[in-house]
Write a protein that holds these residues in place. Structure first.
Motif, PDB file in Angstrom:
ATOM      1  N   ALA A 136       0.013  -5.230  -7.753  1.00  0.00           N
ATOM      2  CA  ALA A 136      -0.580  -3.888  -7.811  1.00  0.00           C
ATOM      3  C   ALA A 136      -1.920  -3.931  -8.536  1.00  0.00           C
ATOM      4  CB  ALA A 136       0.379  -2.929  -8.517  1.00  0.00           C
ATOM      5  N   VAL A 152      -9.628  -2.362  -4.885  1.00  0.00           N
ATOM      6  CA  VAL A 152     -10.114  -1.005  -4.599  1.00  0.00           C
ATOM      7  C   VAL A 152     -11.338  -0.711  -5.465  1.00  0.00           C
ATOM      8  CG1 VAL A 152      -9.569   1.460  -4.733  1.00  0.00           C
ATOM      9  CG2 VAL A 152      -7.851  -0.138  -3.898  1.00  0.00           C
ATOM     10  N   GLU A 192     -12.960  12.072  -4.725  1.00  0.00           N
ATOM     11  CA  GLU A 192     -12.129  10.896  -4.992  1.00  0.00           C
ATOM     12  C   GLU A 192     -10.758  11.315  -5.520  1.00  0.00           C
ATOM     13  OE1 GLU A 192     -12.353   7.630  -8.390  1.00  0.00           O
ATOM     14  OE2 GLU A 192     -11.258   9.505  -8.402  1.00  0.00           O
ATOM     15  N   GLY A 236      -8.567  12.550  -2.978  1.00  0.00           N
ATOM     16  CA  GLY A 236      -8.001  11.384  -2.302  1.00  0.00           C
ATOM     17  C   GLY A 236      -6.809  10.811  -3.066  1.00  0.00           C
ATOM     18  N   VAL A 237      -6.921  10.753  -4.405  1.00  0.00           N
ATOM     19  CA  VAL A 237      -5.814  10.234  -5.227  1.00  0.00           C
ATOM     20  C   VAL A 237      -4.557  11.067  -4.994  1.00  0.00           C
ATOM     21  CG1 VAL A 237      -4.989   9.925  -7.600  1.00  0.00           C
ATOM     22  CG2 VAL A 237      -7.315   9.246  -6.989  1.00  0.00           C
ATOM     23  N   GLY A 284      -3.282  10.088  -1.615  1.00  0.00           N
ATOM     24  CA  GLY A 284      -2.760   8.717  -1.668  1.00  0.00           C
ATOM     25  C   GLY A 284      -1.440   8.644  -2.421  1.00  0.00           C
ATOM     26  N   GLY A 285      -1.368   9.323  -3.563  1.00  0.00           N
ATOM     27  CA  GLY A 285      -0.137   9.336  -4.340  1.00  0.00           C
ATOM     28  C   GLY A 285       0.994   9.987  -3.559  1.00  0.00           C
ATOM     29  N   SER A 307       2.141   7.695  -0.714  1.00  0.00           N
ATOM     30  CA  SER A 307       2.888   6.566  -1.267  1.00  0.00           C
ATOM     31  C   SER A 307       4.275   7.004  -1.741  1.00  0.00           C
ATOM     32  CB  SER A 307       2.094   5.950  -2.423  1.00  0.00           C
ATOM     33  OG  SER A 307       2.923   5.162  -3.217  1.00  0.00           O
ATOM     34  N   ARG A 351      10.069   8.761  -3.233  1.00  0.00           N
ATOM     35  CA  ARG A 351      10.077   9.154  -4.642  1.00  0.00           C
ATOM     36  C   ARG A 351       9.662  10.608  -4.832  1.00  0.00           C
ATOM     37  NH1 ARG A 351       8.574   3.507  -5.878  1.00  0.00           N
ATOM     38  NH2 ARG A 351       6.447   3.874  -5.257  1.00  0.00           N
ATOM     39  N   GLY A 384     -10.451   7.129  -2.865  1.00  0.00           N
ATOM     40  CA  GLY A 384      -9.499   7.852  -3.704  1.00  0.00           C
ATOM     41  C   GLY A 384      -8.079   7.724  -3.176  1.00  0.00           C
ATOM     42  N   ILE A 385      -7.934   7.806  -1.850  1.00  0.00           N
ATOM     43  CA  ILE A 385      -6.600   7.655  -1.248  1.00  0.00           C
ATOM     44  C   ILE A 385      -6.029   6.279  -1.591  1.00  0.00           C
ATOM     45  CG2 ILE A 385      -5.361   7.454   0.950  1.00  0.00           C
ATOM     46  CD1 ILE A 385      -7.249   9.626   2.051  1.00  0.00           C
ATOM     47  N   ALA A 386      -6.872   5.256  -1.454  1.00  0.00           N
ATOM     48  CA  ALA A 386      -6.419   3.895  -1.780  1.00  0.00           C
ATOM     49  C   ALA A 386      -6.065   3.795  -3.265  1.00  0.00           C
ATOM     50  CB  ALA A 386      -7.511   2.889  -1.431  1.00  0.00           C
ATOM     51  N   PHE A 387      -6.898   4.378  -4.102  1.00  0.00           N
ATOM     52  CA  PHE A 387      -6.686   4.376  -5.555  1.00  0.00           C
ATOM     53  C   PHE A 387      -5.339   5.036  -5.885  1.00  0.00           C
ATOM     54  CE2 PHE A 387      -8.537   6.266  -9.759  1.00  0.00           C
ATOM     55  CZ  PHE A 387      -8.016   5.230 -10.497  1.00  0.00           C
ATOM     56  N   GLY A 388      -5.122   6.222  -5.320  1.00  0.00           N
ATOM     57  CA  GLY A 388      -3.890   6.962  -5.591  1.00  0.00           C
ATOM     58  C   GLY A 388      -2.656   6.223  -5.111  1.00  0.00           C
ATOM     59  N   ALA A 389      -2.753   5.635  -3.913  1.00  0.00           N
ATOM     60  CA  ALA A 389      -1.608   4.925  -3.352  1.00  0.00           C
ATOM     61  C   ALA A 389      -1.252   3.714  -4.217  1.00  0.00           C
ATOM     62  CB  ALA A 389      -1.921   4.493  -1.916  1.00  0.00           C
ATOM     63  N   VAL A 390      -2.263   2.967  -4.653  1.00  0.00           N
ATOM     64  CA  VAL A 390      -1.989   1.782  -5.470  1.00  0.00           C
ATOM     65  C   VAL A 390      -1.390   2.194  -6.820  1.00  0.00           C
ATOM     66  CG1 VAL A 390      -2.992  -0.197  -6.646  1.00  0.00           C
ATOM     67  CG2 VAL A 390      -3.761   0.387  -4.357  1.00  0.00           C
ATOM     68  N   LEU A 391      -1.961   3.237  -7.442  1.00  0.00           N
ATOM     69  CA  LEU A 391      -1.426   3.705  -8.729  1.00  0.00           C
ATOM     70  C   LEU A 391       0.044   4.080  -8.581  1.00  0.00           C
ATOM     71  CD1 LEU A 391      -4.207   6.047 -10.232  1.00  0.00           C
ATOM     72  CD2 LEU A 391      -3.573   3.762 -11.003  1.00  0.00           C
ATOM     73  N   GLU A 392       0.360   4.782  -7.497  1.00  0.00           N
ATOM     74  CA  GLU A 392       1.736   5.241  -7.305  1.00  0.00           C
ATOM     75  C   GLU A 392       2.659   4.050  -7.068  1.00  0.00           C
ATOM     76  OE1 GLU A 392       5.226   7.031  -6.693  1.00  0.00           O
ATOM     77  OE2 GLU A 392       4.409   5.806  -5.067  1.00  0.00           O
ATOM     78  N   GLN A 393       2.232   3.126  -6.221  1.00  0.00           N
ATOM     79  CA  GLN A 393       3.056   1.956  -5.943  1.00  0.00           C
ATOM     80  C   GLN A 393       3.264   1.103  -7.194  1.00  0.00           C
ATOM     81  OE1 GLN A 393       4.855   0.892  -3.286  1.00  0.00           O
ATOM     82  NE2 GLN A 393       4.404   2.881  -2.367  1.00  0.00           N
ATOM     83  N   ALA A 394       2.272   1.126  -8.091  1.00  0.00           N
ATOM     84  CA  ALA A 394       2.382   0.326  -9.318  1.00  0.00           C
ATOM     85  C   ALA A 394       3.385   0.939 -10.296  1.00  0.00           C
ATOM     86  CB  ALA A 394       1.014   0.216  -9.982  1.00  0.00           C
ATOM     87  N   CYS A 424      -1.802  11.512  -9.819  1.00  0.00           N
ATOM     88  CA  CYS A 424      -0.933  10.742  -8.942  1.00  0.00           C
ATOM     89  C   CYS A 424       0.539  11.171  -9.113  1.00  0.00           C
ATOM     90  CB  CYS A 424      -1.130   9.279  -9.317  1.00  0.00           C
ATOM     91  SG  CYS A 424      -0.272   8.150  -8.314  1.00  0.00           S
TER      92      CYS A 424
END
Lengths: 170, 398
Positions: free
Chosen positions: A11, A18, A77, A80-81, A84-85, A88, A94, B22-32, B113
């Motif tokens: 990760a 990223v 951004e 986007g987070v 993305g969150g 995921s 989850r 940002g999408i990539a950032f958020g996805a990685v943070l969540e997966q981590a 996130c």
């Protein structure tokens, strides 16, 4: 302990990629607290624009000839987070409305401390010109002195005060 | 060559890029696992060092990437945003955030996130963050002076510590690998049965640690690209074996007087426009700045003859070979350097006949060129010396 999460080194590697892509494409790093600031500045400007323009703090971001503070890189951004969150969390099953707290603390107290923590982060990030993402992580990636100082101050303080806050977590 | 903002990516498109990153950032943070406050807070109590592992690995990855891309000339490291330092505010801000981290269990990025997957405590954290910034803004006059104090500009950490970039990169990697090992042991001891680190296959992790350590060693011996290229072309053997195209003072003077459009004078002497004389239509660029993206539009035009003017010929030759090494064409070196031009045209001594039958013409030409060029220089001065061109640097920060 939850084991469904990704291997932290993998990760971290992906997070680093990223961040590297961000620096390579846009020449700047990632961030988070800047978006929170933009929301506050835009709100204050919307309710009392004269007050905002006259202020030394808000006045830097609003006023004649300046773009809407919401039209900033970090606001997009952070949006986007959020996406993305969400994606995921959906993918890894989850998604759940839940309050996470240590075993010795009631949810309402946890909410209070979360809000206090958030407020402190909001204030601290202004002095340090960024939070863990914008100042520490992104700053360290480009070897900025500020990045390392901020990181050491955040985590050093965290360890120094952790003992006094132990009832919140363990 | 990166970065692509602002030349290739417009401000509008950059916002789309922000959303995607940002999408990539958020996805990685969540997966981590950064969407869990208990996991985040664990770093302070020794039961879960996920934060440290992710954070340090990401830092080392991104830093190594920036260094390597810079070394291979794919990223203009001078153009990227380096967070400026306000020393004392950075420390005070960090301390406040450190307390906020332990009490709140999140940092701003991770709270967004976590809120995205329904963590109610994270939503309170964000609300608190908004109130915190608001309070800061309203009370700003109380600490406005402190906020702007101890401003040191965009300084780099290895300069602050007085070591080379490569050595610092190595030390950071060494500290990271050491921290990974120590915290794994602590985590196993604190949790006894179910530490996250018990999931690791240690052989593979040790191999990765060794690999990244080797990368750190590489950084020590890897000079940055600028230094290594300048060293390469400054080597007397290299200079001797690479002939350059010359232009003598008379020809340059003729072309200036003729107002030849396809010529560009690159002045390598001091970039301070007041310190040295400015020739008509010249660009002042220091040798080390020849790498920068901002000069690409001039250097890459093949039909433009780039005449290099330096204090002396050897400085010009180094710049010539450097530009050639960088892939630019149609270059010339001013024979004898600026000094020769000065002695022949700008402030000539008595004419020394060479016995050639063109002597009279040469003498007449030089006298005329002397007057014309001095006039052009004076005109330029009146217009106000041209500011050294700088493209807009990328803006960043929170």
């Amino acid at each position: 302990m939850d084991t469904k999460y990704m291997n932290p080194y993998l990760a971290g590697f992906l997070l680093g990629l990223v961040l590297l892509a961000t620096i390579f494409i846009t020449g700047r790093g990632l961030g988070a607290s800047g978006a929170i600031k933009s929301i506050v500045v835009a709100t204050v400007d919307g309710i009392a624009s004269k007050h905002a323009e006259g202020s030394h703090f808000y006045g830097t971001y609003v006023g004649p000839g300046k773009d809407n503070p919401m039209k900033s890189w970090l606001v997009f951004e952070i949006f986007g987070v959020l996406i993305g969150g969400f994606v995921s969390g959906l993918a890894s099953d989850r998604m759940k409305f839940v309050t996470e707290a240590g075993p010795r603390i009631r949810p309402k107290l946890r909410w209070l401390f979360a809000a206090i923590g958030g407020a402190l982060f909001g204030i601290g990030a202004q002095f340090a010109r960024g939070c863990t993402s914008g100042a520490a992580l992104s700053g360290m990636a480009v070897l900025s002195t500020a990045g390392f100082i901020t990181m050491i101050a955040i985590f050093g303080t965290g360890y120094a005060v952790a003992y006094f806050a132990r009832k919140l977590w363990i | 060559m990166g970065p692509f903002v602002p030349e290739l990516i417009s401000d509008q498109l950059n916002l789309v890029v922000a959303l995607v990153l940002g999408i990539a950032f958020g996805a990685v943070l969540e997966q981590a696992g950064f969407s869990s406050s208990r996991r985040l807070a664990g770093v302070f109590y020794g039961y879960d060092f996920t934060v440290l592992r992710v954070f340090f690995t990401a830092t080392v990855t991104a830093m190594s990437g920036v260094l390597l891309l810079g070394y291979f000339g794919l990223l203009d490291t001078e153009a990227i945003f380096v967070n400026p330092t306000w020393l004392v505010p950075a420390i005070v801000g960090g301390i406040i955030m450190g307390i906020g981290f332990v009490l709140g269990g999140y940092c701003p990025g991770t709270s967004v996130c976590a809120a995205a997957i329904g963590k109610i405590d994270a939503m309170f954290f964000i609300g608190g963050g908004l109130l915190g910034v608001f309070a800061f803004g309203e009370l700003f006059p109380l600490y406005g002076n402190f906020y702007d104090s101890t401003s040191l500009g965009p300084i780099k950490v290895f300069d602050s510590l007085g070591m080379s970039q490569g050595l610092f990169a190595f030390l950071l990697i060494a500290v990271a690998v050491g921290a990974f090992a120590v915290t794994t042991l602590i985590e196993k001891r604190v949790n006894k049965l179910s530490a996250p680190s018990l999931e690791f296959k240690s052989r593979r992790h040790i191999a990765a640690g060794v690999g990244i350590f080797a990368l750190g060693l590489l950084f020590i011996v890897l000079p940055d690209r600028k230094t290594s290229l300048v060293d390469k072309v400054s080597d007397p053997k290299y200079v001797a074996s690479h002939p350059v195209i010359m232009m003598d003072a008379d020809e340059l003077a003729f072309r200036i007087v003729d107002r030849e459009p396809n010529i560009r004078i690159i002045d390598l002497r001091s970039t301070d426009t007041s310190a040295s004389l400015v020739l008509p239509g010249e660009e002042k660029i220091a040798v080390r700045d020849l790498f920068g993206k901002e000069w690409l539009p001039i250097f890459s035009q093949r039909h433009l003859k780039k005449v290099l003017v330096g204090y002396d010929e050897s400085q010009e030759r180094i710049a010539y070979l450097l530009l050639q090494e960088l892939g630019y064409e149609n270059l010339a070196v001013l024979k004898g350097g600026f000094e020769a031009f000065d002695k022949t045209i700008l402030s000539p001594g008595p004419f020394v006949p060479t016995g050639s039958r063109w002597d009279a013409d040469v003498k007449a030409f030089r006298e005329k060129a002397h007057g014309d060029i001095l006039k052009l220089i004076a005109e330029n001065k009146n217009k106000g010396a041209k500011e050294p061109k700088k493209t807009k640097k990328v803006q960043g920060g929170c």
